[in-house]
Design an enzyme around this catalytic site. Structure first.
Site, PDB file in Angstrom:
ATOM      1  CG  ASP A  26      -9.510  -0.116   5.439  1.00  0.00           C
ATOM      2  OD1 ASP A  26      -9.134  -0.677   3.929  1.00  0.00           O
ATOM      3  OD2 ASP A  26      -8.622  -0.419   6.300  1.00  0.00           O
ATOM      4  CE  LYS A  48      -3.714  -2.668   2.114  1.00  0.00           C
ATOM      5  NZ  LYS A  48      -4.132  -2.478   3.591  1.00  0.00           N
ATOM      6  CD  GLN A  98      -3.253  -4.674   6.689  1.00  0.00           C
ATOM      7  OE1 GLN A  98      -3.474  -3.313   5.991  1.00  0.00           O
ATOM      8  NE2 GLN A  98      -4.060  -5.846   6.492  1.00  0.00           N
TER       9      GLN A  98
HETATM   10  N1  GUN Z   1      -6.363  -6.917   6.414  1.00  0.00           N
HETATM   11  C1  GUN Z   1      -7.515  -7.660   5.262  1.00  0.00           C
HETATM   12  N2  GUN Z   1      -7.567  -7.153   4.515  1.00  0.00           N
HETATM   13  C2  GUN Z   1      -7.441  -6.065   4.851  1.00  0.00           C
HETATM   14  C3  GUN Z   1      -7.960  -4.516   4.382  1.00  0.00           C
HETATM   15  O1  GUN Z   1      -8.668  -4.552   3.440  1.00  0.00           O
HETATM   16  N3  GUN Z   1      -8.205  -3.682   4.836  1.00  0.00           N
HETATM   17  C4  GUN Z   1      -7.421  -3.894   6.460  1.00  0.00           C
HETATM   18  N4  GUN Z   1      -7.068  -2.276   7.399  1.00  0.00           N
HETATM   19  N5  GUN Z   1      -6.941  -4.891   6.827  1.00  0.00           N
HETATM   20  C5  GUN Z   1      -7.299  -6.151   6.251  1.00  0.00           C
END
Ligand code: GUN
Length: 293
Positions: A119, A52, A96
Site C-alpha cells: 500500500d 482486490k 484495509q
Molecule cells: N482504505 C481506502 N483506501 C485504501 C487503500 O488504498 N488501502 C487500504 N489498505 N485501505 C484503504
C-alpha cells in the site's frame, strides 16, 4: 471533452501483469502472493477487498484473506501483521482501512515491514518516495499518475490543484506531481478544509485532483475551460437503482462540469479501477524483489 476510461486502462495493466505472471510460472518461479487483512464487515471495505482478491485471481496471483471481527484487539492485529511479515510465501499485504476507533492505525501501519507494505503507507515508503528512492507508491496516487501518462496528458509547467490532504491520496499526489520528472513538473497547490477562497485556486488550475470525499463538491463555476479533472471521490450513497442498494458518487458535479473539461474521470470507472491495478503492480514488484532486493 474526453472521458478517461480507468476501467479500460486498469484491464490493460492487469493483462500485461497476467502475461508476466504466466512467464514467471513457465520459468518455475514462485507465484506472487498478496494477503489482505479485513477487520469488521463495513460494506465499503468488504467491496474493496473483494475486488482486490478478484484481481489477484485474474492475473494469476495467489491471495489470502485474513478476517478479524471489529472487536479484535490491537495486540491481536499486531500479531497478524507480525505473522504476515514473517511468512515467506506472502510477498506483500495490506490492512484495509479504516480500522475501528480502539485500534491505532498508525501503529499498525508502522508494524508492517516496508518491503511488504504494498500500500506504500509505511513512513519509510513515504520518505523514500519524497527522496526519489525506490519504494512502494500508494495505489491511488500511483494509479492516477498512470492514467495521466497513458492518456499523454502533459503535466510539465501546469498549474495543478489537489483538493484534500489525506495521507493516502492528496498529500502523496501533491508530491508526485511536483517531482522533477516527466509525470511531474507541475506547480502544485494543495488545498484543504482551511483554504481561503478555494474557487480562486480551482479556477486557475489546469489540472484538478479532487480527493476530499464530499459528493458533487466541485461545480462548473469553480473551474476554467479546458481543465483536466481527476475525481477520486467514492462516497457510497443509498440508491434504489442498483441491486446492491448503493451507488458511488464522486466529488465532482459531473453533469455540469464535464462539458468544460478537456479530460475528466467518471465515477465509477475512473480512478477506482486504477487503484486495484496499481496494487497488483506493487505486488508484482514485491514478488520480484525489485524495490527492496
Ligand atoms: N482504505 C481506502 N483506501 C485504501 C487503500 O488504498 N488501502 C487500504 N489498505 N485501505 C484503504
Amino acid at each position: 471533452m474526453q472521458l478517461i476510461n480507468g476501467k479500460q486502462i486498469s484491464q490493460e495493466i492487469q493483462q500485461e501483469i497476467a502475461l508476466e505472471v504466466k512467464r514467471m510460472m513457465e520459468l518455475g518461479l514462485k507465484q506472487p502472493h498478496l494477503a489482505a487483512v479485513l477487520v469488521g464487515n463495513d460494506g465499503g471495505s468488504e467491496t474493496y477487498v473483494a475486488s482486490k482478491i478478484k484481481a489477484c485471481e485474474r492475473v494469476g496471483f495467489k491471495s489470502s484473506l485474513i478476517r478479524h471481527p471489529k472487536t479484535v484487539s490491537e495486540k491481536e492485529l499486531l500479531q497478524t501483521v507480525y505473522d504476515l511479515n514473517h511468512n515467506n510465501d506472502i510477498d506483500g499485504f495490506i490492512v484495509q482501512l479504516p480500522l475501528p476507533d480502539h485500534i491505532n492505525e498508525q501503529k499498525i501501519i508502522e508494524a508492517l515491514l516496508p518491503n511488504k507494505d504494498i500500500d506504500g503507507f509505511h513512513p519509510i515508503n513515504i520518505g523514500r518516495m519524497i527522496l526519489n528512492l525506490p519504494c512502494f507508491i500508494s495505489a491511488t496516487p500511483f494509479g492516477i499518475i498512470q492514467l495521466l501518462e497513458r492518456y499523454n496528458i502533459e503535466t510539465t509547467g501546469k498549474n495543478c490543484v489537489v483538493i484534500g490532504r489525506s495521507h493516502i491520496v492528496g498529500l502523496p499526489m501533491s508530491i508526485l506531481l511536483s517531482k522533477n520528472n516527466s509525470s511531474g513538473n507541475c506547480t502544485v497547490t494543495l488545498c484543504h478544509s482551511k483554504t481561503k477562497n478555494l474557487k480562486f485556486h480551482t479556477s486557475h488550475a489546469d489540472i484538478i485532483i479532487c480527493a476530499l470525499g464530499i459528493p458533487e463538491f466541485l461545480t462548473a463555476d469553480m473551474v476554467k475551460e479546458g481543465v483536466v479533472i481527476i475525481d477520486v471521490g467514492t462516497t457510497r450513497v443509498k440508491s434504489n437503482e442498483t441491486t446492491s442498494g448503493y451507488k458511488l458518487k464522486g466529488d465532482v458535479k459531473f453533469d455540469e462540469v464535464a462539458s468544460k473539461c478537456s479530460y475528466i474521470t467518471p465515477v465509477p470507472g475512473g480512478v477506482g479501477p486504477m487503484t486495484i491495478a496499481a496494487l497488483i503492480h506493487n505486488t508484482l514488484l514485491a514478488a520480484k524483489k525489485e524495490i527492496y532486493p
